[in-house]
Design a protein around this motif. Structure first.
Motif, PDB file in Angstrom:
ATOM      1  N   SER A 381       0.837  -1.193   0.000  1.00 20.61           N
ATOM      2  CA  SER A 381       0.000   0.000   0.000  1.00 20.61           C
ATOM      3  C   SER A 381       0.873   1.243   0.000  1.00 20.61           C
ATOM      4  O   SER A 381       1.849   1.325   0.751  1.00 20.61           O
ATOM      5  CB  SER A 381      -0.888   0.035   1.246  1.00 20.61           C
ATOM      6  N   TRP A 382       0.492   2.204  -0.808  1.00 22.26           N
ATOM      7  CA  TRP A 382       1.120   3.518  -0.768  1.00 22.26           C
ATOM      8  C   TRP A 382       0.086   4.514  -0.293  1.00 22.26           C
ATOM      9  O   TRP A 382      -1.077   4.437  -0.667  1.00 22.26           O
ATOM     10  CB  TRP A 382       1.643   3.920  -2.150  1.00 22.26           C
ATOM     11  N   GLY A 383       0.500   5.449   0.509  1.00 21.48           N
ATOM     12  CA  GLY A 383      -0.431   6.413   1.072  1.00 21.48           C
ATOM     13  C   GLY A 383      -0.757   7.548   0.125  1.00 21.48           C
ATOM     14  O   GLY A 383      -0.213   7.647  -0.976  1.00 21.48           O
ATOM     15  N   PRO A 384      -1.633   8.445   0.562  1.00 25.84           N
ATOM     16  CA  PRO A 384      -2.089   9.534  -0.294  1.00 25.84           C
ATOM     17  C   PRO A 384      -1.135  10.719  -0.357  1.00 25.84           C
ATOM     18  O   PRO A 384      -1.380  11.672  -1.092  1.00 25.84           O
ATOM     19  CB  PRO A 384      -3.408   9.949   0.365  1.00 25.84           C
ATOM     20  N   ASN A 385      -0.030  10.682   0.422  1.00 20.32           N
ATOM     21  CA  ASN A 385       0.905  11.803   0.423  1.00 20.32           C
ATOM     22  C   ASN A 385       2.351  11.312   0.353  1.00 20.32           C
ATOM     23  O   ASN A 385       3.216  11.726   1.139  1.00 20.32           O
ATOM     24  CB  ASN A 385       0.689  12.702   1.642  1.00 20.32           C
ATOM     25  N   VAL A 386       2.617  10.433  -0.610  1.00 22.22           N
ATOM     26  CA  VAL A 386       3.973   9.908  -0.798  1.00 22.22           C
ATOM     27  C   VAL A 386       4.957  11.035  -1.074  1.00 22.22           C
ATOM     28  O   VAL A 386       6.120  10.978  -0.662  1.00 22.22           O
ATOM     29  CB  VAL A 386       3.991   8.864  -1.930  1.00 22.22           C
ATOM     30  N   ASN A 387       4.491  12.071  -1.778  1.00 20.19           N
ATOM     31  CA  ASN A 387       5.389  13.184  -2.079  1.00 20.19           C
ATOM     32  C   ASN A 387       5.870  13.859  -0.790  1.00 20.19           C
ATOM     33  O   ASN A 387       7.046  14.214  -0.660  1.00 20.19           O
ATOM     34  CB  ASN A 387       4.685  14.196  -2.987  1.00 20.19           C
ATOM     35  N   VAL A 388       4.970  14.017   0.161  1.00 21.38           N
ATOM     36  CA  VAL A 388       5.338  14.597   1.457  1.00 21.38           C
ATOM     37  C   VAL A 388       6.289  13.662   2.200  1.00 21.38           C
ATOM     38  O   VAL A 388       7.295  14.088   2.778  1.00 21.38           O
ATOM     39  CB  VAL A 388       4.080  14.874   2.303  1.00 21.38           C
ATOM     40  N   ALA A 389       5.981  12.376   2.172  1.00 22.74           N
ATOM     41  CA  ALA A 389       6.821  11.390   2.854  1.00 22.74           C
ATOM     42  C   ALA A 389       8.222  11.367   2.267  1.00 22.74           C
ATOM     43  O   ALA A 389       9.221  11.321   3.001  1.00 22.74           O
ATOM     44  CB  ALA A 389       6.185  10.008   2.759  1.00 22.74           C
ATOM     45  N   SER A 390       8.314  11.399   0.948  1.00 25.49           N
ATOM     46  CA  SER A 390       9.616  11.352   0.289  1.00 25.49           C
ATOM     47  C   SER A 390      10.466  12.557   0.673  1.00 25.49           C
ATOM     48  O   SER A 390      11.652  12.426   0.993  1.00 25.49           O
ATOM     49  CB  SER A 390       9.421  11.298  -1.228  1.00 25.49           C
ATOM     50  N   SER A 391       9.862  13.730   0.657  1.00 28.95           N
ATOM     51  CA  SER A 391      10.602  14.943   1.006  1.00 28.95           C
ATOM     52  C   SER A 391      11.057  14.912   2.462  1.00 28.95           C
ATOM     53  O   SER A 391      12.212  15.240   2.786  1.00 28.95           O
ATOM     54  CB  SER A 391       9.722  16.168   0.748  1.00 28.95           C
ATOM     55  N   ALA A 392      10.149  14.496   3.356  1.00 28.77           N
ATOM     56  CA  ALA A 392      10.492  14.431   4.783  1.00 28.77           C
ATOM     57  C   ALA A 392      11.589  13.396   5.029  1.00 28.77           C
ATOM     58  O   ALA A 392      12.510  13.620   5.843  1.00 28.77           O
ATOM     59  CB  ALA A 392       9.249  14.093   5.604  1.00 28.77           C
ATOM     60  N   PHE A 393      11.504  12.257   4.363  1.00 33.10           N
ATOM     61  CA  PHE A 393      12.500  11.196   4.500  1.00 33.10           C
ATOM     62  C   PHE A 393      13.867  11.699   4.052  1.00 33.10           C
ATOM     63  O   PHE A 393      14.878  11.489   4.735  1.00 33.10           O
ATOM     64  CB  PHE A 393      12.073   9.988   3.671  1.00 33.10           C
ATOM     65  N   GLN A 394      13.909  12.340   2.898  1.00 32.26           N
ATOM     66  CA  GLN A 394      15.182  12.839   2.380  1.00 32.26           C
ATOM     67  C   GLN A 394      15.819  13.832   3.339  1.00 32.26           C
ATOM     68  O   GLN A 394      17.030  13.767   3.609  1.00 32.26           O
ATOM     69  CB  GLN A 394      14.964  13.479   1.014  1.00 32.26           C
ATOM     70  N   ASP A 395      15.010  14.742   3.871  1.00 31.00           N
ATOM     71  CA  ASP A 395      15.544  15.737   4.807  1.00 31.00           C
ATOM     72  C   ASP A 395      16.064  15.070   6.078  1.00 31.00           C
ATOM     73  O   ASP A 395      17.178  15.370   6.548  1.00 31.00           O
ATOM     74  CB  ASP A 395      14.460  16.757   5.170  1.00 31.00           C
ATOM     75  N   ALA A 396      15.256  14.170   6.645  1.00 32.07           N
ATOM     76  CA  ALA A 396      15.624  13.552   7.919  1.00 32.07           C
ATOM     77  C   ALA A 396      16.822  12.620   7.766  1.00 32.07           C
ATOM     78  O   ALA A 396      17.735  12.609   8.612  1.00 32.07           O
ATOM     79  CB  ALA A 396      14.427  12.802   8.495  1.00 32.07           C
ATOM     80  N   MET A 397      16.846  11.807   6.704  1.00 27.35           N
ATOM     81  CA  MET A 397      17.953  10.876   6.493  1.00 27.35           C
ATOM     82  C   MET A 397      19.245  11.618   6.178  1.00 27.35           C
ATOM     83  O   MET A 397      20.328  11.246   6.662  1.00 27.35           O
ATOM     84  CB  MET A 397      17.617   9.904   5.366  1.00 27.35           C
ATOM     85  N   SER A 398      19.166  12.653   5.355  1.00 24.24           N
ATOM     86  CA  SER A 398      20.373  13.416   5.018  1.00 24.24           C
ATOM     87  C   SER A 398      20.953  14.068   6.269  1.00 24.24           C
ATOM     88  O   SER A 398      22.178  14.073   6.483  1.00 24.24           O
ATOM     89  CB  SER A 398      20.039  14.482   3.971  1.00 24.24           C
ATOM     90  N   LYS A 399      20.076  14.590   7.124  1.00 24.26           N
ATOM     91  CA  LYS A 399      20.535  15.194   8.379  1.00 24.26           C
ATOM     92  C   LYS A 399      21.178  14.137   9.281  1.00 24.26           C
ATOM     93  O   LYS A 399      22.233  14.388   9.899  1.00 24.26           O
ATOM     94  CB  LYS A 399      19.355  15.850   9.089  1.00 24.26           C
TER      95      LYS A 399
END
Length: 432
Positions: A381-399
Motif C-alpha cells: 500500500s502507498w499512502g495519499p501523500n507519498v510526495n510529502v513522505a519522500s521529502s520528509a524522509f530525504q531531509d531527515a535521512m540526510s541530516k
C-alpha cells in the motif's frame, strides 16, 4: 484487506474532473476534423522510440511528447497543470505516487476503457493501478529490486555474490580489506524508494487503511531493523554514505570503486548511461534476502500511464496508454533500452531478447528478471501523500547521515510529518 483504499477525501474532486472529460462530449472532434492530437508527458530513453512506433501506425491519433522530468518532478508539475486545467492528456506516473495523484484530482478513472486488461499483468503489478475495483492507469514498466554488481571486480577480489544481507555485510567488509579505495555499495540518504523497498522486503507496511481509517508506521520493527543494518555498515565505513549519480559517484563507478547497486531492475540502463566503458563487467542477481529462503522483494520504481482529468479525449488517451503498456512494439523499445516491461507479454518477449548493453554476456539476465518479478510482494500500500513522505524522509535521512545521528530517528521524524500532513488534509489517522 487489499490495498485498495477508500477515496472519500478525493471523491468530489475526481467526480468533477471525470465529468469534464466524458467521451460523449459533443464538442469532441470527428474524423473529418483530422487526427486527434494527444499531449503526453513521459521520461526515459524508451519513450521516443515507443511514441515514434505509435505515430507511424495510428494516423488518426497522434501524440506529442514532452519530457517533464521523472518521478517527483513530473508529479508536482502535473498537480500544478491540473489546477490550471492545462495538464497533458496522458502522463507517466510512478506507482508509489499514483494515490497522491488520485487525491489531487489529476488522474481519471479509466475502468470503462480497460476491460480485460488485468489479464495482461501479474497481480503484483496490476494492484499498483487498481483501487476498489477501479482502474486509474496502465502499467508500463516494472521495477522490482535486484542486485546489479560489478562481476569483474568481485571476481578480481575473490568475493562471492551475496545471497543474504548478512552475507552482503561480510562481502562489504571483504571489499574494504581487499581494496581500501573500493566500497561494495552506497547508502544514499535521499533514496526514499530504495529504503522503502528494503523495508517492504523485511515486512514493513508504512501505510494501511481499514474502512477509511489510516494507520501510518514508518518506524515499525522491520523498518528500524533495516535502518540499524545500514547504520552499522556506515559506522564501520563499509559503505559509502553519499548521493547517487553525482559526478563524483559516477567517477567511482567508472573506476571500479563502487561495486554494486541494490535497486530496481532499471539499474542496467542507468549505469550504462553513466559508465558505458565498463559494459561487460557487470551482472545482475536476485536481491539479498533478510530471511534466507524467502525471495520476496519490493518494488523500487516502475510506472504507469494515466489519463488526466484535463483530457478532452479520454477514450483515445486510454487507447494510447493501453498500447504503450501492452503492445509488442512498445515492449521491444523498452527492452532495447534496458527497461523491464510490466506486461506479461513484454516480459515473455525479454526471454527472446539480448541482455542489456551493460551486461551483454549474461545470457540468463531476463530469465532471472522474470523469476524476481514473480516473487515481488503483491500487497503493498502507498499512502495519499507519498510526495510529502519522500521529502520528509530525504531531509531527515540526510541530516542523520551528516550529523551522525541514528537513522531510526529519521524514520520517526518522517512519520510525524506524514501523519500531521494527512490529518491537516482531512484523513482519519490512527497514530502508531
Amino acid at each position: 484487506m487489499r490495498k485498495a483504499w477508500p477515496l472519500a477525501a478525493a471523491t468530489t474532486v475526481l467526480a468533477v474532473g471525470l465529468c469534464a472529460c466524458s467521451s460523449d462530449d459533443p464538442a469532441a472532434p470527428t474524423a473529418d476534423d483530422g487526427p486527434v492530437v494527444l499531449d503526453y508527458w513521459g521520461w526515459g530513453t524508451a519513450q521516443k522510440p515507443m511514441i515514434d512506433a505509435w505515430n507511424a501506425t495510428h494516423p488518426d491519433i497522434q501524440v506529442r511528447h514532452t519530457d517533464a522530468g521523472g518521478g517527483t518532478d513530473s508529479s508536482a508539475k502535473l498537480v500544478t497543470a491540473t489546477r490550471a486545467d492545462n495538464a497533458p492528456d496522458v502522463a507517466l506516473v510512478e506507482y508509489n505516487t499514483l494515490p497522491a495523484m488520485m487525491v489531487a484530482g489529476v488522474v481519471a478513472d479509466i475502468t470503462q476503457y480497460t476491460e480485460g486488461l488485468d489479464d495482461e499483468y501479474a497481480p503484483g503489478v496490476w494492484n499498483q493501478v487498481s483501487f476498489e475495483g477501479a482502474t486509474y492507469g496502465v502499467p508500463q514498466d516494472a521495477g522490482p529490486q535486484a542486485l546489479t554488481y560489478n562481476k569483474a571486480r568481485l571476481d578480481e577480489l575473490g568475493i562471492d555474490v551475496p545471497t543474504t544481507w548478512d552475507e552482503f555485510a561480510d562481502a562489504a567488509q571483504k571489499v574494504r580489506e581487499a581494496d581500501p579505495d573500493a566500497y561494495l555499495t552506497t547508502f544514499a540518504p535521499a533514496e526514499f524508494g530504495g529504503f522503502a523497498g528494503y523495508a517492504q522486503q523485511a515486512g514493513a507496511q508504512w501505510w494501511q487503511v481499514d474502512d477509511a481509517r489510516w494507520t501510518v508506521d514508518f518506524d515499525d520493527d522491520a523498518s528500524v531493523a533495516v535502518a540499524d543494518y545500514w547504520q552499522d555498515l556506515i559506522h564501520r565505513d563499509l559503505v559509502l554514505a553519499e548521493p547517487l549519480l553525482t559526478p563524483e559517484w559516477n567517477a567511482k563507478v567508472n573506476q571500479g570503486d563502487v561495486l554494486s547497486w541494490p535497486t530496481g531492475l532499471w539499474a542496467a540502463g542507468v549505469l550504462y548511461g553513466v559508465a558505458e566503458d565498463t559494459a561487460g563487467d557487470w551482472a545482475m542477481a536476485p536481491l539479498p534476502q533478510w530471511t534466507e529462503g524467502d525471495p520476496a522483494v519490493g518494488f523500487q520504481g516502475g510506472s504507469a500511464l494515466v489519463v488526466t482529468t484535463s483530457s478532452e479525449h479520454p477514450k483515445e488517451a486510454a487507447e494510447f496508454a493501453r498500447w504503450m503498456g501492452t503492445a509488442d512494439e512498445a515492449a521491444a523499445a523498452q527492452i532495447e533500452q534496458g527497461q523491464y516491461p510490466a506486461s506479461l507479454a513484454g516480459q515473455e518477449l525479454t526471454l527472446h531478447s539480448d541482455p542489456p548493453l551493460l551486461m551483454p554476456e549474461q545470457k540468463d539476465y531476463w530469465k532471472i528478471a522474470a523469476e524476481i518479478t514473480r516473487t515481488t510482494i503483491p500487497e503493498i500500500s502507498w499512502g495519499p501523500n507519498v510526495n510529502v513522505a519522500s521529502s520528509a524522509f530525504q531531509d531527515a535521512m540526510s541530516k542523520a547521515v551528516t550529523q551522525g545521528t541514528p537513522l531510526r530517528d529519521a524514520l520517526t521524524e518522517t512519520e510525524a510529518v506524514v501523519v500531521d500532513d494527512m490529518e491537516t488534509t482531512g484523513f482519519d489517522v490512527a497514530r502508531s
